[in-house]
Structures are given as structure tokens and as C-alpha cells.
Design a protein around this motif. Sequence first.
Motif, PDB file in Angstrom:
ATOM      1  N   GLY A 154     -33.824 -37.531  30.549  1.00 52.32           N
ATOM      2  CA  GLY A 154     -33.369 -38.428  31.616  1.00 52.32           C
ATOM      3  C   GLY A 154     -32.179 -37.789  32.297  1.00 52.32           C
ATOM      4  N   TRP A 361     -29.840 -42.080  25.557  1.00 57.64           N
ATOM      5  CA  TRP A 361     -30.553 -41.409  26.650  1.00 57.64           C
ATOM      6  C   TRP A 361     -31.582 -42.346  27.285  1.00 57.64           C
ATOM      7  CZ3 TRP A 361     -28.075 -37.348  28.104  1.00 57.64           C
ATOM      8  CH2 TRP A 361     -27.429 -36.528  27.187  1.00 57.64           C
ATOM      9  N   ASP A 362     -31.823 -42.141  28.590  1.00 57.65           N
ATOM     10  CA  ASP A 362     -32.755 -42.999  29.334  1.00 57.65           C
ATOM     11  C   ASP A 362     -34.217 -42.688  29.046  1.00 57.65           C
ATOM     12  OD1 ASP A 362     -30.657 -44.149  30.504  1.00 57.65           O
ATOM     13  OD2 ASP A 362     -30.851 -43.150  32.463  1.00 57.65           O
ATOM     14  N   ASN A 363     -34.482 -41.436  28.638  1.00 54.49           N
ATOM     15  CA  ASN A 363     -35.867 -40.973  28.648  1.00 54.49           C
ATOM     16  C   ASN A 363     -36.214 -40.293  27.331  1.00 54.49           C
ATOM     17  OD1 ASN A 363     -38.363 -40.364  29.659  1.00 54.49           O
ATOM     18  ND2 ASN A 363     -37.703 -38.568  30.819  1.00 54.49           N
ATOM     19  N   GLY A 382     -38.860 -50.184  28.426  1.00 53.91           N
ATOM     20  CA  GLY A 382     -37.511 -49.694  28.754  1.00 53.91           C
ATOM     21  C   GLY A 382     -36.930 -48.896  27.624  1.00 53.91           C
ATOM     22  N   GLN A 383     -35.839 -49.384  27.062  1.00 53.27           N
ATOM     23  CA  GLN A 383     -35.134 -48.631  26.024  1.00 53.27           C
ATOM     24  C   GLN A 383     -35.539 -49.060  24.613  1.00 53.27           C
ATOM     25  OE1 GLN A 383     -34.379 -46.401  28.370  1.00 53.27           O
ATOM     26  NE2 GLN A 383     -32.695 -45.870  27.016  1.00 53.27           N
TER      27      GLN A 383
END
Length: 460
Positions: A154, A361-363, A382-383
Motif C-alpha cells: 500500500g 499497512w493498507d494492503n 478492508g483491514q
Amino acid sequence: MLALYTGRAQAVDMNAFRNLNRPVAQAFDKEIIKVEKFVITGGKPLHGEVTISGAKNAAVGILPATILAADVCVIENLPDISDVAVSLKILSTLGAQVKMLNRNTYEIDTTHLTGTNVPDDLSRQMRASYYFLGALLSRFGRAQVAMPGGCNLGPRPIDQHLKVFSALGAEDSVDYGMITVRAKELNGAHIFFDKVSVGATMNGMLSAVMAKGQTILENCAKEPHVVDLANFLNMCGADVRGAGTDVIKVRGVEKLHGCTYSIIPDQIEAGSYMVAAATGGDVLIKNVTPKHLEPITAKLRRAGAEVEEFDDAVRVRRTGDILPLKINTMPHPGFPTDMQPLMGVLLSVAKGTSTVTESVWDNRFRYVDELRKMGASVQVDGQVAVFEGVEKLSPAPLRALDLRAGAAMVVAALMADGTSEIEEIGHIERGYENIVEKLRGLGADISKVDRVPAALEQAL
Ligand code: UD1
């Protein structure tokens, strides 16, 4: 025999192949067409002992830090991985004399450096090239590094790094993906990080060690590698206090000197073998700092594994069911984000439903698609990922999407009855020394093979 792996799953003796097709063999020798992968036949519990290497994330900070010594440093327990090789190459390019004393020990003389620009192609090969910004800025008042590469997790901003440099008196500019920082002089400052960042904390220390006066860094990362960098700097004559807590105070010194320093054991490599052992087996993991492993140990025990701690080793065993968990990744001493994909793999076969929240982290759930190919049942929103444990994983063709996702796929393949192949293993080799030999030493059936791309197979 050097095995040449083809899409038709044949292993070909390289010498026989050379006689068959000379031009393709020559291209292969020159690595033009080489594609490497791991072939793993799983379902065999791991048994025995494994020795953990030096910490990647400490090494990639300490190697640039040798620039500050302007002297000879001997760095021991360096992991033999590609991120270290790239860091050493950058140091050589900048004019350092780099001498290998043995596979894990290098003598680095940074007395006479000739450059402050890190070559574009090298800096893009790893995320941690940003440490050269702090180190070169501190010593020469100038540095240029390309926007860092590394794992795709991300957005990976470096605003907090630039915040420190700016507070100390530097100016920065970004042109065509190159970051330049410049300062006539650096003066101590009081900085509060808006976000807990390992990289910004380490760059804060690197840039402040020779600034005039005192620098106070608040809301710092507390990871073991942050402390290791501070210890190295202090051994070189710096005055850094508080590393490992929220507040680090750096009193600027006029100059540093060289030293001999041994890097701490790699927390995440150790954690990876702990998870591999917890899938079913009995492994003594040596050359570790058990204190650094506590967040991992605590979760593995809850998942049903037995973890026995010794002075510099841990033994991990599991015979019963894997129990479901709730995991939320956090900066140290929370559960490390880098262990999240590995724990995800373990939980995919737990007896029940687990919830994994990725807060750093986003990804970082891209590996889940690979895991689904093996029959795992995972929903990502999402997360948050929810793992419904399945009976077992099935072998599949897999990709190492990044360093830790790749390691997670290795563990997944070790769990599956049958043969899996993992491509793009270059990601894994950025961070795991000798992974094939270490796993084989534990009884795993794993080999690294070179494969000719499908288009060229016609020529075989
Ligand atoms: C390091 C590790 C990486 C690990 C991560 C978190 C190295 C070489 N890599 O990465 O393996 O996953 O710590 O433990 O040591 N952030 C900002 N602005 C910044 C810097 C970071 O917003 O200037 C954010 C990031 O987007 C991320 C979080 O802060 O969400 C943590 O990042 P950071 O601790 O800086 O990670 P790295 O040092 O890059």
C-alpha cells in the motif's frame, strides 16, 4: 545436478540440456531467461534445529550508518540476503572500501567517500535505501536517493522522515522520483512523530547524531532493530539515549569512529520458523532473543503450540488442534505486521473462526488470494480478514507477492499434502538467508529450481 525445471514438470540435467540446445543454454547461463521457483512437497512435520541469521531490518539501517563513522567498521552477523548485498553495493558505489571477511562479516571503510547520490537502480531495489538519506545528510549535508522500492504493502509515504530532516534544518525536493535533501548545518530540534514509524525513527537518529545540540524524538518506534541501530551508533561514539522507549534523546557529537559490531538475531525470521514448527512438528530455533519474540510466542501458545524459552533459543512443538485467534497488528511490542501473513496461514486450518486486523499497512491481505487457491476460506473486508478454518490446505501453483507473503506461501506449501510451486521467490530471498537449506535441515522437501519460460520450452 543443476536441475532445469520446465512447465511440463520435468527436471532436466543441465549438461544434457546444453548438448541439446546450445543458444538457449548460453542464454540461461547468462541468466537472461532464468526464472527461479521453489518446489515444495508438504505434509511432513518439521523436526530438528535451525539457526537464525542476523536481522535484516537492523542490517539495512546499520550498513548506511557506517558512513557516519568515516572510519573502518567490522559488521558481524550480517544475513546473506539480497537486501544486504544491495546495501553493500550502494556503499561501494559511494566510494566505501567493502571487504568480505566471511559470509556474514564485512569490513567497511567509509573514510574516503566520493559520492552522495545513491544510484537510482540500486535504491529502487529495496525500501530501506531511505536510510542513506539520513546518513549522507548527516555527514555531508547532502543526499540524493530514488523513491524507495521494496514490498507493495500500500502507500508507503516518507513524510515523517522528511519532517525530521526539515526540523533539523534541511530542505528537501522531489524531482522525477528522486528525493534530494540539503542542509548547510544541522541543528538539534524537538520532533513529535505523527505516526509511529520504524524508518522515520531510525532516520531521526541517523540525521541527529552529529547535529549541533540536542534532538528529542517523541512517539518513536520501539522495535528491536531501532535499539540495535542506537547501540551501534553509541559504540561509534554517538550519544543516543532512550531507544526502545517512546522518547529518544540524541546529543550531537562532533565526530564518530569505527567499531566492531554484531547484529541482533532476526525477530521475523525466527517467528517464521516458529510458525512453521507450530503447523505440526518439534523445532529448536537457535540464536534468537526470546524477549523480542514474546508477542509471537504469546499468540502461538494461544493457538495451541508449546513454546519453551531458553537463553538464546526457543523450542516450538504442536501435536493437538490449532485453535482460532484474534490478532491485531501493532507497532512493537504489539504483534508484528510482518508476521501477519504467516499467522494467517496457520489460522487457515484452525478449528474455528479467527479474526485478523491489519493496523499498520493498507494492503497486506493480497496473499489471501493465493491461500484461497489452496482451499482456504477467508473473507477480507478492508483491514479485517476472517479465517474460517478448513481441514487442510491443498497444493497449488503459488506466487510470492512480497517478502512476508512469500514466506507465508512457503509455510502453506509445507502444510499441504502434495507438491506446490512458488514463483517470484526473489521477494523471499530479499529477507531469508539460506531458506532452502535451513528447511531441508528440518526434514522439509523443498528445492529451488530454474525454469525456462513457456515460450522457450518449444526449443527444448
Ligand atoms: C519497517 C520494516 C517493515 C515493517 C514496518 C512496520 C524495514 C526495512 N522495514 O518498514 O518490514 O513492516 O517497519 O513494522 O525496517 N508512515 C507514514 N509516514 C512515514 C513513514 C511511515 O505515514 O513517513 C506509515 C506507513 O505508511 C505505515 C506505518 O507508518 O502505515 C508504519 O511504517 P514504518 O514503521 O515507517 O515502516 P517502514 O520503516 O517502512
